[in-house]
Design a protein around this motif. Structure first.
Motif, PDB file in Angstrom:
ATOM      1  N   LEU A  96     -77.529  32.469  -1.704  1.00 41.16           N
ATOM      2  CA  LEU A  96     -78.527  31.406  -1.836  1.00 41.16           C
ATOM      3  C   LEU A  96     -78.461  30.716  -3.193  1.00 41.16           C
ATOM      4  N   HIS A  97     -77.556  31.165  -4.045  1.00 39.68           N
ATOM      5  CA  HIS A  97     -77.474  30.557  -5.377  1.00 39.68           C
ATOM      6  C   HIS A  97     -76.011  30.439  -5.775  1.00 39.68           C
ATOM      7  N   CYS A  98     -75.408  29.326  -5.358  1.00 34.17           N
ATOM      8  CA  CYS A  98     -74.014  29.059  -5.692  1.00 34.17           C
ATOM      9  C   CYS A  98     -73.846  27.550  -5.808  1.00 34.17           C
ATOM     10  N   HIS A  99     -73.310  27.114  -6.940  1.00 30.71           N
ATOM     11  CA  HIS A  99     -73.095  25.677  -7.186  1.00 30.71           C
ATOM     12  C   HIS A  99     -71.677  25.320  -6.769  1.00 30.71           C
ATOM     13  N   VAL A 100     -71.529  24.310  -5.923  1.00 35.55           N
ATOM     14  CA  VAL A 100     -70.174  23.963  -5.469  1.00 35.55           C
ATOM     15  C   VAL A 100     -69.285  23.559  -6.650  1.00 35.55           C
ATOM     16  N   SER A 133     -86.271  25.909  -7.181  1.00 35.42           N
ATOM     17  CA  SER A 133     -85.935  25.398  -8.516  1.00 35.42           C
ATOM     18  C   SER A 133     -85.421  26.530  -9.396  1.00 35.42           C
ATOM     19  N   HIS A 134     -84.458  26.220 -10.243  1.00 38.22           N
ATOM     20  CA  HIS A 134     -84.095  27.139 -11.311  1.00 38.22           C
ATOM     21  C   HIS A 134     -85.322  27.259 -12.220  1.00 38.22           C
ATOM     22  N   ALA A 135     -85.728  28.482 -12.526  1.00 37.00           N
ATOM     23  CA  ALA A 135     -86.878  28.684 -13.415  1.00 37.00           C
ATOM     24  C   ALA A 135     -86.806  30.087 -14.002  1.00 37.00           C
TER      25      ALA A 135
HETATM   26 ZN   LIG Z   1     -77.554  28.165 -11.009  1.00 34.93          ZN
END
Ligand SMILES: [Zn+2]
Length: 345
Positions: A12-16, A194-196
């Motif tokens: 659920l947390h991967c940046h292409v 959101s990143h937090a």
């Molecule tokens: Zn990230």
């Protein structure tokens, strides 16, 4: 096959943009007439600080210049993850820089969708997309992005995009400034995250929950400093998608993986899952993430299987799909020969 690779996983947390192969970076630079600080692909993804990481992240972002490039990086990101147990991913893309340079959101989403669908057919992995606001570009660029995204979805042009997120620099930015963008996204039917609390305190997590109505927290490390917030997030079963290796390598929050609070977060009852963040840029894959965290934090095979199953609950799949995927995961787990002892850290 190694048990940690065989373990079926949700991510659920991967940046292409953080999943672009070094060799692809070199080829994209050549194609788009850009020079790189080095011609040796293995030399590219080496950092001695957060700033040197961000320099490379932005460089790689700038090399993704057209629809074909987005298709390629989308495709490769899934194909590379499949052998390490990825079954379902909700993947970030952060188009602010590209839009500012004149690319269209429609072409970006089209390219990514084509690439991801191609990889889905080849690997059986499924992947949805999350469009991230880049905080560094400010609230009005964020709102404009969301308005474009929502209208694209209304015209049937962005079906693969199921959520809105927000990333990049956290310090000195008030999440409340982005409330109008999140409001438009929520009313437009997008899920919100959101990143937090990656690089700031627990108050930033609480503010994001209250002001942006997010249903998931990216990173959220600082939550462990606020007992009442842990209670609130645990009671509400709000998932946290945590990236321990990234927190050591990129954010430099901990010197060693052994110091990471991931296991303590789970012991506190939080729905905390494991993710790679920027796998190509940190020489990671999901198998390695699970294996290294199990070894460093002394987590048993059964605990790691629970982490994998919690990934299903933490996803934005609907309840029927969650039941199906969970059943498939349980059946796959039953077939895996557990590792005899946790590898030493
Ligand atoms: Zn990230």
């Amino acid at each position: 096959m190694d048990a940690y690779d065989a373990l079926p996983k949700v991510e659920l947390h991967c940046h292409v943009e953080g999943a672009v192969r070094p060799s692809t970076v070199v080829e994209l630079a050549r194609k788009n007439g850009r020079s790189l600080p080095t011609d040796d692909p293995t030399e590219l993804y080496r950092y001695d600080s957060l700033n040197s990481f961000l320099d490379i992240f932005w460089l790689v972002q700038s090399l993704i210049a057209d629809r074909d490039d987005w298709e390629r990086v989308g495709y490769e990101s899934i194909v590379d993850a499949a052998p390490h147990g990825l079954r379902y991913r909700e993947m970030f893309f952060t188009p602010a820089r590209h839009l500012a340079e004149g690319q269209s959101l429609g072409a970006i989403v089209d390219g990514l969708t084509l690439g991801v669908e191609h990889a889905e057919r080849e690997t059986g992995v499924r992947c949805a997309l999350i469009c991230d606001i880049d905080r560094a570009f400010g609230p009005s660029a964020g709102l404009e992005l969301v308005e474009q995204l929502v209208s694209l979805r209304r015209s049937g042009g962005a079906e693969a995009v199921i959520g809105l997120g927000m990333d990049s620099t956290e310090r000195g930015v008030d999440p409340r400034d982005f409330a109008p963008a999140f409001d438009v996204a929520g009313r437009g039917g997008l899920k919100l995250t959101s990143h937090a609390g990656e690089d700031t305190g627990a108050d930033n997590i609480a503010t994001a929950l209250d002001a942006l109505s997010i249903s998931r927290i990216d990173h959220g490390l600082a939550i462990m400093d606020d007992f009442s917030l842990v209670e609130r997030v645990r009671e509400a079963r709000i998932p946290l998608d945590v990236c321990p290796n990234s927190n050591v390598l990129i954010a430099n929050k901990y010197e060693r993986l052994e110091d990471h609070p991931f296991r303590r977060m789970r012991q506190a009852g939080l729905l905390a899952t494991l993710n790679t963040d920027d796998p190509a840029m940190t020489d990671l894959d999901l198998g390695k993430e699970y294996r290294s965290v199990a070894a460093a934090l002394g987590m048993s095979w059964d605990e790691m299987c629970e982490v994998s199953l919690d990934g299903v609950e933490a996803s934005w799949l609907d309840e029927g799909e969650k039941r199906r995927v969970r059943g498939a995961f349980e059946a796959a787990i039953a077939e895996i020969e557990p590792p005899e002892v946790a590898a030493s850290a």
